[in-house]
Write a protein that holds these residues in place. Structure first.
Motif, PDB file in Angstrom:
ATOM      1  N   GLY A   1       0.811  -1.215   0.000  1.00  0.00           N
ATOM      2  CA  GLY A   1       0.000   0.000   0.000  1.00  0.00           C
ATOM      3  C   GLY A   1       0.842   1.263   0.000  1.00  0.00           C
ATOM      4  O   GLY A   1       0.566   2.209  -0.747  1.00  0.00           O
ATOM      5  N   VAL A   2       1.883   1.279   0.829  1.00  0.00           N
ATOM      6  CA  VAL A   2       2.740   2.470   0.909  1.00  0.00           C
ATOM      7  C   VAL A   2       3.465   2.712  -0.406  1.00  0.00           C
ATOM      8  O   VAL A   2       3.493   3.839  -0.927  1.00  0.00           O
ATOM      9  CB  VAL A   2       3.756   2.310   2.062  1.00  0.00           C
ATOM     10  CG1 VAL A   2       4.791   3.436   2.021  1.00  0.00           C
ATOM     11  CG2 VAL A   2       3.040   2.304   3.404  1.00  0.00           C
ATOM     12  N   ILE A   3       4.051   1.650  -0.959  1.00  0.00           N
ATOM     13  CA  ILE A   3       4.788   1.796  -2.220  1.00  0.00           C
ATOM     14  C   ILE A   3       3.851   2.211  -3.352  1.00  0.00           C
ATOM     15  O   ILE A   3       4.174   3.096  -4.157  1.00  0.00           O
ATOM     16  CB  ILE A   3       5.504   0.479  -2.566  1.00  0.00           C
ATOM     17  CG1 ILE A   3       6.597   0.189  -1.536  1.00  0.00           C
ATOM     18  CG2 ILE A   3       6.111   0.547  -3.967  1.00  0.00           C
ATOM     19  CD1 ILE A   3       7.232  -1.172  -1.689  1.00  0.00           C
ATOM     20  N   SER A   4       2.675   1.597  -3.406  1.00  0.00           N
ATOM     21  CA  SER A   4       1.712   1.940  -4.459  1.00  0.00           C
ATOM     22  C   SER A   4       1.250   3.385  -4.331  1.00  0.00           C
ATOM     23  O   SER A   4       1.081   4.091  -5.334  1.00  0.00           O
ATOM     24  CB  SER A   4       0.506   0.999  -4.390  1.00  0.00           C
ATOM     25  OG  SER A   4       0.901  -0.346  -4.558  1.00  0.00           O
ATOM     26  N   PHE A   5       1.056   3.837  -3.096  1.00  0.00           N
ATOM     27  CA  PHE A   5       0.627   5.222  -2.872  1.00  0.00           C
ATOM     28  C   PHE A   5       1.684   6.207  -3.370  1.00  0.00           C
ATOM     29  O   PHE A   5       1.368   7.193  -4.048  1.00  0.00           O
ATOM     30  CB  PHE A   5       0.363   5.442  -1.382  1.00  0.00           C
ATOM     31  CG  PHE A   5      -0.104   6.830  -1.047  1.00  0.00           C
ATOM     32  CD1 PHE A   5      -1.448   7.156  -1.112  1.00  0.00           C
ATOM     33  CD2 PHE A   5       0.802   7.812  -0.663  1.00  0.00           C
ATOM     34  CE1 PHE A   5      -1.888   8.437  -0.810  1.00  0.00           C
ATOM     35  CE2 PHE A   5       0.377   9.093  -0.363  1.00  0.00           C
ATOM     36  CZ  PHE A   5      -0.972   9.406  -0.433  1.00  0.00           C
ATOM     37  N   ILE A   6       2.939   5.926  -3.049  1.00  0.00           N
ATOM     38  CA  ILE A   6       4.023   6.824  -3.463  1.00  0.00           C
ATOM     39  C   ILE A   6       4.169   6.837  -4.981  1.00  0.00           C
ATOM     40  O   ILE A   6       4.274   7.900  -5.607  1.00  0.00           O
ATOM     41  CB  ILE A   6       5.345   6.406  -2.795  1.00  0.00           C
ATOM     42  CG1 ILE A   6       5.261   6.606  -1.281  1.00  0.00           C
ATOM     43  CG2 ILE A   6       6.514   7.204  -3.366  1.00  0.00           C
ATOM     44  CD1 ILE A   6       6.463   6.090  -0.526  1.00  0.00           C
ATOM     45  N   VAL A   7       4.167   5.638  -5.577  1.00  0.00           N
ATOM     46  CA  VAL A   7       4.316   5.553  -7.032  1.00  0.00           C
ATOM     47  C   VAL A   7       3.150   6.241  -7.736  1.00  0.00           C
ATOM     48  O   VAL A   7       3.340   7.009  -8.692  1.00  0.00           O
ATOM     49  CB  VAL A   7       4.422   4.082  -7.476  1.00  0.00           C
ATOM     50  CG1 VAL A   7       4.381   3.979  -8.999  1.00  0.00           C
ATOM     51  CG2 VAL A   7       5.710   3.463  -6.952  1.00  0.00           C
ATOM     52  N   GLY A   8       1.935   5.988  -7.265  1.00  0.00           N
ATOM     53  CA  GLY A   8       0.767   6.621  -7.870  1.00  0.00           C
ATOM     54  C   GLY A   8       0.805   8.131  -7.753  1.00  0.00           C
ATOM     55  O   GLY A   8       0.470   8.853  -8.704  1.00  0.00           O
ATOM     56  N   SER A   9       1.226   8.616  -6.596  1.00  0.00           N
ATOM     57  CA  SER A   9       1.312  10.066  -6.394  1.00  0.00           C
ATOM     58  C   SER A   9       2.333  10.698  -7.325  1.00  0.00           C
ATOM     59  O   SER A   9       2.090  11.755  -7.924  1.00  0.00           O
ATOM     60  CB  SER A   9       1.675  10.367  -4.933  1.00  0.00           C
ATOM     61  OG  SER A   9       0.683   9.888  -4.056  1.00  0.00           O
ATOM     62  N   GLU A  10       3.481  10.051  -7.468  1.00  0.00           N
ATOM     63  CA  GLU A  10       4.529  10.613  -8.324  1.00  0.00           C
ATOM     64  C   GLU A  10       4.129  10.593  -9.797  1.00  0.00           C
ATOM     65  O   GLU A  10       4.414  11.532 -10.543  1.00  0.00           O
ATOM     66  CB  GLU A  10       5.834   9.840  -8.115  1.00  0.00           C
ATOM     67  CG  GLU A  10       6.491  10.110  -6.781  1.00  0.00           C
ATOM     68  CD  GLU A  10       6.808  11.580  -6.583  1.00  0.00           C
ATOM     69  OE1 GLU A  10       7.315  12.212  -7.528  1.00  0.00           O
ATOM     70  OE2 GLU A  10       6.546  12.101  -5.492  1.00  0.00           O
ATOM     71  N   LEU A  11       3.473   9.526 -10.215  1.00  0.00           N
ATOM     72  CA  LEU A  11       3.041   9.458 -11.611  1.00  0.00           C
ATOM     73  C   LEU A  11       2.014  10.545 -11.928  1.00  0.00           C
ATOM     74  O   LEU A  11       2.098  11.216 -12.964  1.00  0.00           O
ATOM     75  CB  LEU A  11       2.455   8.071 -11.909  1.00  0.00           C
ATOM     76  CG  LEU A  11       3.458   6.913 -11.963  1.00  0.00           C
ATOM     77  CD1 LEU A  11       2.737   5.591 -12.174  1.00  0.00           C
ATOM     78  CD2 LEU A  11       4.482   7.133 -13.082  1.00  0.00           C
ATOM     79  N   MET A  12       1.061  10.729 -11.033  1.00  0.00           N
ATOM     80  CA  MET A  12       0.052  11.762 -11.260  1.00  0.00           C
ATOM     81  C   MET A  12       0.657  13.157 -11.157  1.00  0.00           C
ATOM     82  O   MET A  12       0.229  14.086 -11.856  1.00  0.00           O
ATOM     83  CB  MET A  12      -1.084  11.607 -10.250  1.00  0.00           C
ATOM     84  CG  MET A  12      -1.900  10.338 -10.437  1.00  0.00           C
ATOM     85  SD  MET A  12      -2.652  10.202 -12.077  1.00  0.00           S
ATOM     86  CE  MET A  12      -3.901  11.475 -11.969  1.00  0.00           C
ATOM     87  N   GLU A  13       1.664  13.310 -10.312  1.00  0.00           N
ATOM     88  CA  GLU A  13       2.352  14.598 -10.202  1.00  0.00           C
ATOM     89  C   GLU A  13       3.043  14.941 -11.515  1.00  0.00           C
ATOM     90  O   GLU A  13       3.055  16.104 -11.945  1.00  0.00           O
ATOM     91  CB  GLU A  13       3.379  14.534  -9.069  1.00  0.00           C
ATOM     92  CG  GLU A  13       4.147  15.825  -8.840  1.00  0.00           C
ATOM     93  CD  GLU A  13       3.303  16.906  -8.208  1.00  0.00           C
ATOM     94  OE1 GLU A  13       3.635  18.090  -8.404  1.00  0.00           O
ATOM     95  OE2 GLU A  13       2.317  16.571  -7.526  1.00  0.00           O
ATOM     96  N   SER A  14       3.601  13.928 -12.166  1.00  0.00           N
ATOM     97  CA  SER A  14       4.289  14.162 -13.435  1.00  0.00           C
ATOM     98  C   SER A  14       3.313  14.395 -14.583  1.00  0.00           C
ATOM     99  O   SER A  14       3.618  15.122 -15.526  1.00  0.00           O
ATOM    100  CB  SER A  14       5.193  12.968 -13.766  1.00  0.00           C
ATOM    101  OG  SER A  14       6.145  12.755 -12.748  1.00  0.00           O
ATOM    102  N   VAL A  15       2.130  13.779 -14.496  1.00  0.00           N
ATOM    103  CA  VAL A  15       1.173  13.865 -15.601  1.00  0.00           C
ATOM    104  C   VAL A  15       0.295  15.109 -15.505  1.00  0.00           C
ATOM    105  O   VAL A  15       0.186  15.893 -16.454  1.00  0.00           O
ATOM    106  CB  VAL A  15       0.296  12.596 -15.653  1.00  0.00           C
ATOM    107  CG1 VAL A  15      -0.791  12.737 -16.723  1.00  0.00           C
ATOM    108  CG2 VAL A  15       1.156  11.376 -15.942  1.00  0.00           C
ATOM    109  N   ILE A  16      -0.342  15.295 -14.338  1.00  0.00           N
ATOM    110  CA  ILE A  16      -1.295  16.408 -14.212  1.00  0.00           C
ATOM    111  C   ILE A  16      -0.863  17.450 -13.191  1.00  0.00           C
ATOM    112  O   ILE A  16      -1.551  18.449 -13.001  1.00  0.00           O
ATOM    113  CB  ILE A  16      -2.701  15.884 -13.845  1.00  0.00           C
ATOM    114  CG1 ILE A  16      -2.682  15.226 -12.454  1.00  0.00           C
ATOM    115  CG2 ILE A  16      -3.204  14.912 -14.894  1.00  0.00           C
ATOM    116  CD1 ILE A  16      -4.066  14.801 -11.975  1.00  0.00           C
ATOM    117  N   GLY A  17       0.265  17.182 -12.515  1.00  0.00           N
ATOM    118  CA  GLY A  17       0.757  18.154 -11.544  1.00  0.00           C
ATOM    119  C   GLY A  17       0.044  18.120 -10.211  1.00  0.00           C
ATOM    120  O   GLY A  17       0.196  19.036  -9.398  1.00  0.00           O
TER     121      GLY A  17
END
Length: 258
Positions: free
Chosen positions: A150-166
């Motif tokens: 859960g922790v790893i998925s949360f971090i990865v998901g957050s970073e991907l969305m940060e790169s895509v939509i900010g």
């Protein structure tokens, strides 16, 4: 730019080799306990737990080593304090973000390897003296792995969305909701995996009670007469109410999974 001393790398890289050597000795002890005129199943299970602990440690450390090599290749050299600082506080691109989180993730692998080895060592030493230690360790393992996912998925998901939509929080929320939706099948898979790592061990009396309880539960109903017989059997075998309850819960949980 400061790199790590060669001695530290030698210690870090030598650990998997030492554990790998230990695997061969433990493997031979398992065979010796299983074979012969008087095989000792209890000691065989003890060696098996130690073997799985060392094997898990070796796999995690080799994965850690491979990840470090991959990060160094992509980075163009050994990761230094300057690189990590720039990745964390600078203006990193997507590749540098991935390198940073890969580097941070690599730092968790060594403690995870040691923790897994310690868990299996606890099982090997206490399985014959502490009732229910296998169930407790399985629950701990399942909870820890699911939390880590859960922790790893949360971090990865957050970073991907940060790169895509900010807006990284959107990715974290999406991943969190998704994991909550699929948590049951994930937990079932993890529980089955933990059952392979940490098999249940029971005394002959506990095994006999489990067999009797399984027979009584063929229709999924315990009648008053069957309960009296089970209570009498538990009293005869010297099983406490706590042990009986845990044995029955263990069996009920196993049939719920089927």
């Amino acid at each position: 730019m400061t790199t790590q001393p060669p001695g530290l790398w030698a210690i870090a890289l030598g650990s998997p080799l030492v554990s790998l050597l230990a695997l061969f000795f433990i493997r031979s002890s398992i065979k010796s306990y299983k074979e012969g005129d008087n095989p000792d199943i209890s000691k065989s299970l003890t060696s098996r737990s130690l073997y799985i602990g060392f094997l898990g440690k070796v796999i995690l450390l080799l994965f850690w080593l491979g990840l470090l090599v991959l990060i160094s290749v992509v980075n163009g050299g050994q990761v230094t304090f300057v690189d990590e600082t720039l990745w964390r506080y600078g203006d990193p691109n997507l590749t540098e973000r991935i390198l940073f989180f890969g580097w941070i993730f690599s730092l968790t692998l060594t403690p995870a390897a040691i923790a897994f080895e310690a868990m299996m060592f606890v099982h090997a030493t206490l399985k014959d003296t502490v009732f229910g230690i296998d169930n407790n360790l399985r629950k701990t393992f399942t909870t820890a792995v699911f939390t880590g996912i859960g922790v790893i998925s949360f971090i990865v998901g957050s970073e991907l969305m940060e790169s895509v939509i900010g807006y990284g929080a959107a990715g974290g929320v999406f991943v969190g909701v998704f994991l909550l939706a699929v948590r049951k099948p994930i937990l079932v898979i993890l529980d089955k995996a933990s059952n392979r790592f940490i098999p249940s061990t029971h005394t002959p009396e506990e095994t006999a009670y489990l067999e009797a309880y399984a027979t009584a539960m063929e229709d999924l109903i315990i009648t008053v007469e069957e309960r009296k017989l089970l209570d009498m059997m538990a009293s005869t075998y010297g099983l406490s109410e706590k042990i009986v309850k845990q044995l029955e819960e263990e069996y009920n949980f196993s049939i719920e999974e089927e």
